[in-house]
Design an enzyme around this catalytic site. Structure first.
Site, PDB file in Angstrom:
ATOM      1  N   CYS A  88       5.054   2.668   3.967  1.00 36.13           N
ATOM      2  CA  CYS A  88       5.102   3.783   3.017  1.00 36.13           C
ATOM      3  C   CYS A  88       3.687   4.139   2.546  1.00 36.13           C
ATOM      4  CB  CYS A  88       6.013   3.467   1.837  1.00 36.13           C
ATOM      5  SG  CYS A  88       5.787   1.840   1.102  1.00 36.13           S
ATOM      6  N   GLY A  89       2.746   4.088   3.474  1.00 40.45           N
ATOM      7  CA  GLY A  89       1.376   4.490   3.155  1.00 40.45           C
ATOM      8  C   GLY A  89       0.737   3.531   2.164  1.00 40.45           C
TER       9      GLY A  89
END
Length: 287
Positions: A88-89
């Protein structure tokens, strides 16, 4: 030919990866809609409860409730809300770094600092750097108000037992799919905001009494604030993962295009070499 096979194998591998990232993006998009609805529904209640509590607390003494008493012990608990999964980055890394910055900036203000992590990623990042009192993992798939109330109960119990004197919570607040704001809030002691005096002083009749209402509302206020923070974090996580998977899919498409161009050039070179060998062989036979 071996080079052509390796390039083709890489193209197939990147295409498979793109299928996975596209599927994860679709899953996150579906989950984000539900999570966003939950956040939007929880915000007005949390805000109104805080407003009522602040109005009531301003009319009472600062030590009207044990949860409002300021102590000078210097022991602090920081609740760090991250996710259980990655991909998720910078969702988890940015939050953990912000937590470390806060601890570094306030290092001289506290004699003892401990953490409570909610989410596996935060626990894995912080356990080797700081004292983690407890970790709550695998709660987001079945997140409910009762779960938040149990966590809040642990925090309130520790505060009343004077295990710590201040409690803060740090989490990602949901703004949009592309934007999550790292938010730091003080949970305990509950300190009413010093707002301007109301122009019209409305007199309320409290039943049974202001003190009894404070004793009832303050724990519920902590429950609601923690629950809202968890909902905000869940929505932010899905938004961050959706954005990360969309970016990964675009990067995979670009890589497939570049590899396909390299493959076509290598194939053309191999065909040209074969033709030249055939022609050279034919000429040698004629000679």
């Amino acid at each position: 030919m071996a080079n052509l096979k390796s390039i083709k194998k890489r193209i197939v591998s990147v295409k498979n990866t793109r299928q996975i990232t596209k599927a994860m993006k679709m899953v996150s998009a579906a989950k984000l809609r539900r999570a966003q609805e939950n956040v939007v529904a929880a915000r007005p209640y949390a805000a109104k409860l805080a407003e009522v509590l602040e109005r009531l607390a301003r009319q009472q003494e600062a030590d009207a409730s044990p949860l409002m008493v300021k102590r000078d012990g210097g022991r602090m608990l920081l609740m760090v809300v991250t996710s259980d999964r990655g991909l998720c980055g910078g969702f988890n890394a940015n939050l953990c770094k912000a937590a470390e910055r806060f601890l570094k900036e306030r290092k001289g203000d506290f004699s003892e600092v401990s953490l409570m992590t909610i989410g596996r990623k935060g626990y894995e990042f912080l356990r080797s750097r700081h004292k983690v009192r407890k970790n709550h993992g695998n709660i987001f798939s079945t997140l409910s108000y009762q779960t938040a109330a149990l966590i809040a109960g642990e925090v309130i119990e520790g505060y009343l037992a004077e295990e710590y004197d201040e409690v803060y919570i740090i989490y990602n607040a949901f703004k949009s799919v592309m934007s999550q704001d790292i938010t730091l809030e003080q949970l305990l002691p509950v300190v009413p905001k010093q707002g301007a005096e109301e122009e019209v002083q409305t007199q309320y009749i409290y039943e049974p009494s202001k003190g009894a209402l404070l004793d009832e509302l303050l724990p519920k206020h902590i429950d609601v604030q923690i629950f809202k923070a968890l909902l905000e974090s869940v929505a932010s996580e899905h938004g961050a993962r959706m954005t990360a998977m969309d970016s990964a899919s675009k990067n995979a498409t670009e890589m497939i295009g570049k590899l396909t161009l390299i493959y076509n050039r290598a194939r053309q070179a191999a065909i040209t070499t074969e033709l030249m060998e055939i022609i050279s062989g034919a000429e040698s036979i004629k000679g």
